[in-house]
Design an enzyme around this catalytic site. Structure first.
Site, PDB file in Angstrom:
ATOM      1  N   ASP A  78      -1.125   3.165  -2.932  1.00 37.16           N
ATOM      2  CA  ASP A  78       0.380   2.882  -3.283  1.00 37.16           C
ATOM      3  C   ASP A  78       1.096   3.048  -2.327  1.00 37.16           C
ATOM      4  O   ASP A  78       1.808   4.074  -2.057  1.00 37.16           O
ATOM      5  CB  ASP A  78       0.481   3.809  -4.672  1.00 37.16           C
ATOM      6  CG  ASP A  78       1.897   3.346  -5.126  1.00 37.16           C
ATOM      7  OD1 ASP A  78       2.353   2.165  -5.125  1.00 37.16           O
ATOM      8  OD2 ASP A  78       2.522   4.110  -5.905  1.00 37.16           O
ATOM      9  N   LYS A 100      -6.992   0.908  -4.085  1.00 34.24           N
ATOM     10  CA  LYS A 100      -5.937   0.274  -3.795  1.00 34.24           C
ATOM     11  C   LYS A 100      -4.765   1.585  -3.662  1.00 34.24           C
ATOM     12  O   LYS A 100      -4.583   2.088  -4.333  1.00 34.24           O
ATOM     13  CB  LYS A 100      -5.383  -0.511  -4.991  1.00 34.24           C
ATOM     14  CG  LYS A 100      -4.368  -1.411  -4.589  1.00 34.24           C
ATOM     15  CD  LYS A 100      -4.014  -2.230  -5.864  1.00 34.24           C
ATOM     16  CE  LYS A 100      -2.689  -3.346  -5.594  1.00 34.24           C
ATOM     17  NZ  LYS A 100      -1.597  -2.667  -4.996  1.00 34.24           N
ATOM     18  N   GLU A 141      -3.885   3.991  -7.477  1.00 34.20           N
ATOM     19  CA  GLU A 141      -3.138   2.854  -8.043  1.00 34.20           C
ATOM     20  C   GLU A 141      -4.258   1.745  -8.654  1.00 34.20           C
ATOM     21  O   GLU A 141      -3.822   1.053  -9.570  1.00 34.20           O
ATOM     22  CB  GLU A 141      -2.362   2.172  -6.925  1.00 34.20           C
ATOM     23  CG  GLU A 141      -1.292   0.959  -7.745  1.00 34.20           C
ATOM     24  CD  GLU A 141      -0.691   0.398  -6.670  1.00 34.20           C
ATOM     25  OE1 GLU A 141       0.226  -0.295  -6.869  1.00 34.20           O
ATOM     26  OE2 GLU A 141      -0.758   0.475  -5.338  1.00 34.20           O
TER      27      GLU A 141
END
Length: 322
Positions: free
Chosen positions: A39, A37, A183
């Site tokens: 950021d 994921k 993240e």
């Protein structure tokens, strides 16, 4: 798929990005793919095949002028019409996404300023899906099929890339993400179609959160509440020079906790800030740095502030009596 034989530009549809639901990593994970994921800021890239590129934010706003370095993707794709899904990030000196650096780029529409910022803090597009290609919609294709189509495009360049995904092995991916300080993880069902604008259970995001014990040095009034009711607390961490300001925490507190906290804060007031650095918080009420709270946060900003902090609980066992 081949370029438009008529020579005319493709007319790709406008496609809103598919969204993930928050949740734990899926178990068992054999039917899932796992991605890091990133950021950054969600971005849909559309190219008509004539070199033209349009970048659209998650909210549907045109951000093409904001990231001029990404427009070269139109030439890389040649005569292909495509709609790609990804995340715009700005990498720091360690090669990790830095949201604080990205914030400097966001919202810039002046071409000259955007070009200057592109040199100082270049954007990078992490491309992880393709929803339309050469006149054909891929929305009903499976995630696995779309990722295969994306891999054939060969999109590796100075300001864009197609990060790999891992089939299964969610726990190992999570460990790698934590180790690299990223993240979190997005799990995507291999058989899932692309559903524009929908927060689908076929995509699941799990964020890495940091838990800290912070010291309360002030508070701000809750909007619309009676005088003395805190809406947020101003917190810090001990540093070599004293208490360093770490940000404002306003989410996560129950009504009972707010009432309890307000009573405690009322008896430890002081006239000056306990923080050694500048806070610039409008309407701040200062208190003696006695109370300790546990909070979670996604990460630290470049300014040394907690990003998206959430209140967990007061720590009476850590109260500073002197």
């Amino acid at each position: 798929m081949v370029p438009n034989s008529s020579g005319a530009p493709w007319s790709p549809p406008s496609i809103a990005p598919m969204l993930a639901v928050p949740g734990p990593l899926p178990v068992p994970d054999t039917d899932w793919a796992f991605e890091a994921k990133w950021d950054g800021a969600r971005c849909v890239l559309t190219t008509t095949g004539d070199g033209t590129v349009r970048l659209t934010s998650r909210a549907g706003n045109d951000v093409t002028m904001t990231y001029p370095e990404l427009q070269a993707l139109g030439g890389v794709l040649g005569g292909r019409g495509a709609v790609l899904d990804g995340e715009v990030v700005v990498l720091n000196a360690s090669g990790r996404p830095d949201f604080g650096l990205l914030q400097r780029r966001m919202g810039v529409v002046n071409a000259r300023r955007a070009a200057r910022l592109a040199l100082d803090s270049p954007a990078h597009l992490m491309i992880f899906d393709v929803m339309f290609l050469d006149g054909t919609t891929l929305l009903d294709s499976s995630y696995a099929e779309r990722r295969e189509a994306l891999s054939w495009l060969g999109l590796e360049g100075p300001h864009w890339s197609v990060p790999a995904y891992v089939h299964g092995q969610g726990a190992q991916v999570w460990d790698a993400v934590v180790r690299e300080g990223l993240e979190g993880v997005v799990a995507k069902r291999l058989s899932s179609p692309y559903t524009p604008g929908v927060r689908s259970a076929h995509w699941r995001k799990t964020r890495r959160m940091e838990t800290l014990d912070v010291i309360i040095g002030g508070w701000t009034q809750r909007n619309g509440a009676a005088e003395g009711v805190p809406g947020a607390v101003l917190v810090g961490l001990d540093g070599p020079a004293g208490l360093r300001y770490a940000g404002s925490v306003g989410s996560g507190m129950s009504e009972h906790e707010i009432a309890e906290l307000g009573a405690y804060l009322a008896v430890i007031t002081r006239s000056t800030s306990p923080f050694v650095d500048q806070t610039d918080v409008v309407g701040a009420h200062w208190v003696e740095p006695r109370l300790v709270a546990e909070v979670t946060a996604a990460e630290w900003t470049t300014a040394g502030r907690l990003r998206h902090p959430v209140w967990q609980r007061l720590r009476p066992d850590l109260t500073r009596l002197e």
